[in-house]
Enzyme design. Structure first.
Site, PDB file in Angstrom:
ATOM      1  CB  CYS A  55      18.834  34.986  -6.179  1.00 46.30           C
ATOM      2  SG  CYS A  55      17.992  33.524  -6.468  1.00 46.30           S
ATOM      3  CE  LYS A 110      15.339  35.158  -2.919  1.00 47.68           C
ATOM      4  NZ  LYS A 110      15.695  34.256  -4.109  1.00 47.68           N
ATOM      5  CG  ASP A 123      18.450  33.552  -2.036  1.00 46.99           C
ATOM      6  OD1 ASP A 123      17.602  33.957  -0.945  1.00 46.99           O
ATOM      7  OD2 ASP A 123      18.332  33.600  -3.213  1.00 46.99           O
TER       8      ASP A 123
END
Length: 242
Positions: free
Chosen positions: A184, A151, A43
């Site tokens: 995450c 995702k 991310d």
């Protein structure tokens, strides 16, 4: 009748022996097979690293992002040069938010979704596919041959093709960097551990959301879910094996 042996065919070479490296790590060094190792970048998007991105807008400090971006870029370059797969996780939702209906916990817990509902001017602008917020930062743009796995949950394994991508390449060790360490990154490491992968968190290429959370995640990984190393230690080990 005389028999003659067939002429010898071209000589075949034995396959090269697997390359191994030993990473200095906590709680102890870990030896990994290079051909069974991949880099997972979590991310690294404007949403989580840039001023004006979602994390900044909801009140988390992003001032520590530049050195994390720089170190991740060095790590990615070293891994590409060594032939390791480089896999990007990219978090976000479709414009119609089909991945996050009110019946799903993420509808209630995602700070981005809550912020957009409370601030109409930002509706459809935060971690939404096709927006600046959703994009991976320019310094870390995926290169030809890299893999991007989209995702819509914290963990890179939740509802994605990540496990299939790794298994098809016979990957066993994951070098993990990215953001946020305590959300995450840690969620992906926990799920990797439960799927029998060996996760190694590269601490200087991660950044947490919230005070004290980097140390908490490092404690959890070191004592329960994996190993801690650094970008410099990884690069030195890869260069020594080149």
């Amino acid at each position: 009748m005389a028999w003659t042996l067939p002429a010898p065919g071209p000589q075949t070479r034995s396959p090269p022996l697997p390359r191994t490296i030993t990473l200095p790590a906590r709680p102890e060094p870990i030896t990994v097979t290079v051909e069974e190792t991949a880099l997972v970048i979590v991310d690294m998007q404007n949403a989580y690293l840039s001023k004006g991105g979602y994390i900044d807008l909801v009140g988390f400090d992003v001032s520590g992002a530049p050195p994390v971006i720089e170190e991740t870029a060095r790590i990615a370059a070293a891994c590409r040069a060594a032939g390791l797969p480089v896999i990007y996780l990219q978090n976000g939702f479709s414009p119609d938010q089909r991945e996050a209906p009110p019946s799903a916990p993420v509808w209630h817990k995602s700070n981005a979704l809550k912020f957009m509902r409370a601030n109409e001017a930002y509706a459809g602008r935060l971690i939404t596919h096709g927006t600046w917020d959703h994009e991976i930062v320019p310094e870390l743009a995926p290169q030809p041959g890299d893999i991007v796995v989209p995702k819509a949950r914290y963990s890179g394994f939740a509802g994605t093709t990540l496990e299939q991508v790794l298994s098809s390449r016979r990957i066993r060790t994951l070098l993990v960097c990215g953001v946020a360490s305590n959300v995450c990154v840690e969620s992906t490491i926990r799920d990797a551990y439960h799927r029998e992968f060996f996760p190694v968190m590269l601490t200087d290429a991660t950044m947490a959301a919230g005070p004290g959370q980097q140390q908490a995640t490092e404690f959890n990984v070191e004592h329960f879910f994996g190993w801690l190393s650094s970008g410099a230690e990884l690069r030195a080990a890869l260069m020594a094996n080149a």
